[in-house]
Design an enzyme around this catalytic site. Structure first.
Site: not given
Length: 269
Positions: A173-175, A178
């Site tokens: 989710a973070y990747g 971003k």
């Protein structure tokens, strides 16, 4: 339209002439610690008047006082990137304090519990999206309006991640959020370049911040594993990441826009 860089120095600015950001007003999110705090110290040393924004006032106050003690001009504002009104009010505060906005560093972010995407609770995914994607979108909209209304021309840098440049199974989710910011960066560069507003991003590799220390605590050995693949064989100090942002925000990068710059010790070489 004349969209050459605005290099007029404000005579009220105490910074020494010749600093990388001399005469500029800078807005920084996530400025209470890590890369954001390093950026606040650096930008002030390089001549900017800075407004620090984050959720935790005690951290903001400490960094602001540190900048002032070193002779810089700084203030702070509490800001929740997941709250649209809070973001707009924070950017407006920079103009209220200093009369203009020239540059912005959208650094604030939140992490996620490491692991496969199907194990991430929906509420956690929504929070990562709200802070890491919607937050920079809200901030850029407010910053562009403020730059347009005051300085006329300026620059924005978004902080993404080297983990956004390829598949990221440990932080999916973070990747993904971003990577979406990379796309927003490129779109904004195309949209606002004709006005003289440059928009770039930096994509840091492993950096010694609280976020990566938390990841290390949950996944022991992850920092060594990541840095072993980088030619420089080490993690970055937050100041090294801030240096890249400072250059992109400065007039020395006046012909650079739409770039997502890896600052990763050569990890993607």
């Amino acid at each position: 339209m004349d969209n050459t860089p605005n290099t007029t120095l404000d005579p009220s600015t105490p910074a020494a002439a010749g600093g990388l950001l001399a005469g500029k007003v800078a807005f920084i999110t996530g400025a209470g610690r890590g890369i954001g705090a390093a950026a606040a110290r650096l930008f002030a040393r390089e001549g900017a008047r800075v407004l620090l924004a984050a959720r935790t006032e005690a951290e903001l106050k400490a960094v602001t006082e540190e900048v002032r003690a070193a002779g810089g001009t700084a203030d702070h504002v509490v800001c929740d990137l997941a709250d649209a009104a809070s973001v707009r009010a924070a950017v407006d505060r920079a103009v209220e304090l200093y009369g203009r906005l020239d540059v912005a560093f959208n650094n604030g972010a939140t992490g996620q519990q490491p692991g496969p995407m199907d194990q991430l609770p929906e509420a956690d995914f929504d929070h990562v999206y709200a802070v890491n994607l919607r937050g920079p979108w809200l901030a850029m909209n407010a910053e562009i309006a403020a730059i347009r209304a005051t300085a006329g021309t300026g620059a924005i840098v978004n902080n993404t991640s080297v983990g956004s440049l390829s598949g990221n199974p440990e932080l999916p989710a973070y990747g993904a959020a971003k990577r979406a910011v990379n796309s927003l960066t490129e779109s904004a560069a195309i949209t606002y370049g004709p006005e003289g507003i440059r928009v770039n991003a930096i994509a840091p590799g492993a950096t010694l911040t609280e976020m990566i220390r938390e990841w290390e605590a949950k996944s022991p050995g992850v920092v060594e594993r990541i840095t072993s693949h980088a030619p420089l064989r080490r993690a970055a100090d937050p100041d090294e990441i801030a240096q890249a942002a400072a250059w992109l925000l400065s007039d020395r990068a006046s012909y650079v826009t739409g770039v997502v710059l890896p600052v990763d010790g050569g990890a993607r070489a």
